[in-house]
Design a protein around this motif. Structure first.
Motif, short mmCIF file in Angstrom:
data_model
loop_
_atom_site.label_atom_id
_atom_site.label_comp_id
_atom_site.label_asym_id
_atom_site.label_seq_id
_atom_site.Cartn_x
_atom_site.Cartn_y
_atom_site.Cartn_z
N SER A 136 0.78 -1.19 -0.13
CA SER A 136 -0.14 -0.09 -0.19
C SER A 136 0.90 1.36 0.02
N ASP B 98 -10.41 9.17 -4.73
CA ASP B 98 -10.91 7.60 -3.91
C ASP B 98 -11.87 7.06 -4.54
N ASN C 255 -6.60 4.84 -2.92
CA ASN C 255 -6.62 4.31 -1.37
C ASN C 255 -5.39 3.41 -1.15
#
Length: 376
Positions: A7, A315, A350
């Protein structure tokens, strides 16, 4: 949908990828993803969801990890797109409107792993495209770039490809623009070198047309991207620096060189993580359409007035990583903007969501520049 096991913003940019010459996913790339590749069977489910001020439709989506780099719209309405992942390739889409299109792979390369911008020449069925190499996604290899010719005059199943201009001084070429009134001459942008080259595809030569420090990548940029594409209109060449979010223009001669005594002019500054390709509105208005790649947005950018986000959000998965765009050419389709995406591979949504690149058609006909409503 695809999700990164790693991430954080710009996670993919830290990944060293061996871009193999087959359509299979390299192990070093696939190991970052939790799910196996699945076929795309329901276009509507893949269109994404999110903010949309203008009507749009999904034209076609490629499987993950296809990263679409460029698009060209033909006079007959067909499309050509190029990719830089999982391999360098060129695809032809016929019958785009009303669709679904017939998709044909024209070429997949073994000697290069980047196929960037593509444009049709004045000769029907003859195209020029830029090819070269990169070591990681977005990290071009210096001195490997050339302008190639693609000839499909014998049919889509018999493409002929040849090298026309070997640009040994270039570092990472990403866009090609015809020089108006100069058949066989083009402007090619070098994003790492901070240069606009002038190329003569017939003579096989190139020379420096414009160079500016602002065309170079910022020293703090996570990938060494500076100038992106360049477009010529009314005696000026317009060009952006993606990480700075700035669009400039230079007045140029008919030969493509700066007019003596002139300097670059700042046209617009945009608040965004990284902007990519852009296109002029076909109406002739002082309006640019800009791909905000890392923010997953399509922007309407008037020379005067506020920037408007017309599609997508940071997003949202409606437009993951828009890269480049081009307007339709058929009657009734000239205000349709065809946008290609990289599936948010530059900046996963995200921190985790990525998908295969796709082509989205946006109807811009109803867009009004803020403050000009009463001028209609």
């Amino acid at each position: 949908m695809r999700f990164l096991a790693q991430s954080g913003p710009l996670a993919l940019l830290a990944l060293t990828v061996s871009l193999a010459s087959s359509l299979s996913l390299p192990h070093s790339f696939s190991s970052l993803f939790r799910q196996q590749q699945i076929p795309i069977t329901d276009a509507s489910s893949q269109a994404g969801s999110g903010t949309a001020l203008l009507p749009y439709r999904l034209v076609h989506q490629f499987p993950f990890p296809f990263y679409i780099e460029a698009i060209h719209v033909r006079d007959n309405g067909d499309l050509l797109v190029t990719t830089v992942a999982p391999t360098a390739s060129i695809w032809y889409l016929a019958g785009v409107k009303p669709g679904p299109p017939v998709v044909t792979r024209l070429a997949e390369f073994q000697n290069i792993n980047v196929a960037s911008a593509i444009v049709e020449t004045e000769q029907t069925d003859i195209f020029l495209f830029i090819g070269g190499n990169q070591t990681t996604l977005g990290a071009g290899v210096d001195h490997t770039y050339s302008v190639y010719e693609l000839d499909i005059s014998q049919g889509l199943d018999k493409p002929i490809i040849s090298e026309r201009v070997r640009m040994t001084d270039a570092r990472f070429c990403v866009a090609i623009e015809p020089l108006p009134g100069r058949p066989s001459q083009y402007l090619v942008t070098d994003t790492r070198g901070g240069i606009i080259w002038k190329v003569d595809a017939t003579a096989g030569t190139y020379e420096r047309a414009l160079q500016d420090e602002i065309m170079k990548p910022p020293v703090w940029a996570p990938i060494k991207f500076g100038i992106n594409n360049a477009h010529v209109r009314d005696g000026y060449v317009y060009w952006p620096n993606g990480f700075l979010g700035q669009i400039y223009r230079n007045e140029i001669t008919e030969e493509g060189f700066p007019v003596a005594g002139t300097q670059k002019e700042l046209v617009k500054e945009i608040r965004a993580v990284f902007t990519d390709g852009m296109a002029f509105d076909p109406s002739g208005r002082d309006l640019l359409w800009v791909a905000s790649n890392a923010n997953n947005q399509l922007l309407a950018v008037p020379f005067q007035g506020d920037v408007v986000t017309v599609l997508g959000a940071s997003d949202e998965s409606l437009l993951p990583g828009p890269v480049e765009m081009a307007f339709g050419k058929l009657p009734g389709d000239t205000q349709t903007l065809y946008v290609v995406t990289c599936g948010a591979m530059v900046n996963p949504i995200n921190g985790t969501f990525v998908e295969g690149g796709k082509i989205v058609a946006v109807d811009t006909s109803s867009f009004v520049i803020p403050g000009q409503e009463n001028e209609l």
